[in-house]
Design an enzyme around this catalytic site. Structure first.
Site, PDB file in Angstrom:
ATOM      1  N   ASP A  86     -13.805 -38.835  25.280  1.00 46.22           N
ATOM      2  CA  ASP A  86     -12.465 -38.266  25.066  1.00 46.22           C
ATOM      3  C   ASP A  86     -12.572 -36.977  24.246  1.00 46.22           C
ATOM      4  O   ASP A  86     -13.533 -36.775  23.514  1.00 46.22           O
ATOM      5  CB  ASP A  86     -11.542 -39.272  24.372  1.00 46.22           C
ATOM      6  CG  ASP A  86     -12.027 -39.689  22.999  1.00 46.22           C
ATOM      7  OD1 ASP A  86     -13.236 -39.937  22.835  1.00 46.22           O
ATOM      8  OD2 ASP A  86     -11.200 -39.765  22.068  1.00 46.22           O
ATOM      9  N   GLU A 144     -12.671 -42.032  20.308  1.00 49.46           N
ATOM     10  CA  GLU A 144     -13.254 -41.607  19.029  1.00 49.46           C
ATOM     11  C   GLU A 144     -12.357 -40.619  18.307  1.00 49.46           C
ATOM     12  O   GLU A 144     -12.221 -40.645  17.084  1.00 49.46           O
ATOM     13  CB  GLU A 144     -14.638 -40.985  19.263  1.00 49.46           C
ATOM     14  CG  GLU A 144     -15.497 -40.910  17.994  1.00 49.46           C
ATOM     15  CD  GLU A 144     -15.321 -39.636  17.183  1.00 49.46           C
ATOM     16  OE1 GLU A 144     -15.786 -39.607  16.038  1.00 49.46           O
ATOM     17  OE2 GLU A 144     -14.711 -38.657  17.671  1.00 49.46           O
TER      18      GLU A 144
HETATM   19 ZN   LIG Z   1     -16.933 -36.179  18.566  1.00 55.13          ZN
END
Ligand SMILES: [Zn+2]
Length: 378
Positions: A86, A144
């Protein structure tokens, strides 16, 4: 010169193409559909470049995650590489463009460049016919950039089975130093309830949540300690409704950073056990220290030395440094598993419009990763 590096340098254009394909499939954390498409591309790349086993971990709220495995080593402890696909960029937010040796685009540095070099590091090992006692697990998550709520468990689960963890997150600019230290981080919310009253007619009947908040901010700031590397930031405040009303509610959001694991408990306790300054108000605290620091322990220093040696055989000096930001490497380090972070390619501008990587550096970082795996696979 190392044969692995030679092989990867010969494949620089193909590594660039892998990175291009991953970058073009934009993957903002909050748009599951797009992240899933990036996952499809990543899976296809893994299958053609590495060809080990693929396990998709289905997720409802965020993009599906992947556990890729290279090798069949029967040693119980594995080698773990963690990454995320992501990015912080909405689709189309910044352009993808190549300017000589530089590739600009959403996530090229944080951290699709790291995904590309990992795929090619494993490809180089496969081409060389490397099969070790340990298998290599490449875990790619999808949240994340928004706190890893949906991946923390699997990261911890895989880390517990691992002897070492490599994190090809963005390196330290400008010379692509690796990260041998990362701060731990936590977030807390202070919810203050007071008693509202008319500011003129019955001013003394109220208890101002805003006044209490002001005292709390000053008091919280005392918990910061520059020498010990503890920082406390009240980054968001909110409260009150009207200028002539004594505020019933006020909220503060607090970000804390620590450098040692043993600072976590005390700091969390100090934040939770708030004194009350304004009579009649109530303070409720939620939150926790979510990530322990990645500490520069003996085993981390040893890993760094090994990397530095490999870099020397490739003809350059590899630096190390620390980062105030946290990554998923903090989770694995928090368990005490030797973890080294910032193994991604040379570049700059994570989370900024200037985000870019140096294409000619990709083979070097892939070779670095491949050879450190070689040291640990047997
Ligand atoms: Zn990263």
């Amino acid at each position: 010169m190392s044969t692995i590096l030679n092989f990867l340098k010969e494949n620089q254009d193909s590594i660039t193409k892998t990175l291009m394909r991953l970058t073009r499939t934009e993957s903002p954390s909050h748009t599951k559909e797009l992240v899933d498409q990036c996952g499809d591309v990543l899976k296809a790349e893994f299958e053609s470049l590495v060809g080990g086993t693929v396990e998709m971990i289905e997720k409802k709220e965020v993009g599906n995650q992947y556990k890729f495995t290279y090798g069949t080593g029967d040693e119980t402890e594995q080698i773990l590489i963690i990454g995320h696909m992501d990015t912080v960029w909405d689709k189309g937010a910044i352009p993808i463009k190549q300017d000589g040796d530089l590739l600009y685009g959403p996530g090229v540095f944080d951290m699709k460049g790291g995904l590309a070099i990992t795929l090619w590091a494993l490809n180089a090992l496969r081409e060389k016919g490397v099969q070790g006692k340990r298998k290599v697990v490449f875990l790619v998550t999808t949240d994340e950039e928004i706190g890893s709520e949906h991946s923390k468990e699997i990261i911890l689960e895989e880390a517990r089975k691992s002897s070492v963890v490599f994190v090809p997150e963005s390196s330290i600019s400008p010379h692509a130093a690796v990260k041998t230290e990362r701060k731990g981080a936590g977030q807390f919310t202070l919810n203050i309830t007071g008693v509202s009253a008319h500011a003129g007619i019955n001013a003394w009947d109220g208890a101002s949540a805003i006044e209490e908040l002001a005292f709390q901010i000053i008091d919280l700031k005392k918990l910061a300690n520059r020498e010990e590397g503890i920082s406390v930031n009240v980054g968001v405040i909110n409260g009150g409704t009207r200028v002539n009303v004594i505020a019933k509610e006020a909220i503060a959001e607090i970000d804390v950073r620590i450098t040692k694991k043993n600072q976590a408990e005390k700091l969390a306790r100090q934040i939770r056990n708030r004194p009350v300054f304004v009579e009649g108000t109530k303070v409720v605290i939620t939150g926790e220290i979510e990530r322990y620091p990645l500490e520069r322990t003996e085993s981390v220093i040893e890993l760094y030395k090994q990397l530095k040696e490999i870099a020397h055989t490739h003809g350059y000096d590899l630096g190390e440094g620390s980062s105030g930001g946290a990554s998923d490497g903090n989770f694995t380090a928090g368990l005490g598993i030797p973890t080294i972070d910032g193994l991604g390619p040379q570049g700059d501008g994570a989370h900024s419009e200037n985000e870019h990587v140096f294409l000619s550096n990709l083979p070097y970082r892939a070779a670095l990763l491949a050879e450190i795996i070689l040291k640990h696979i047997h």
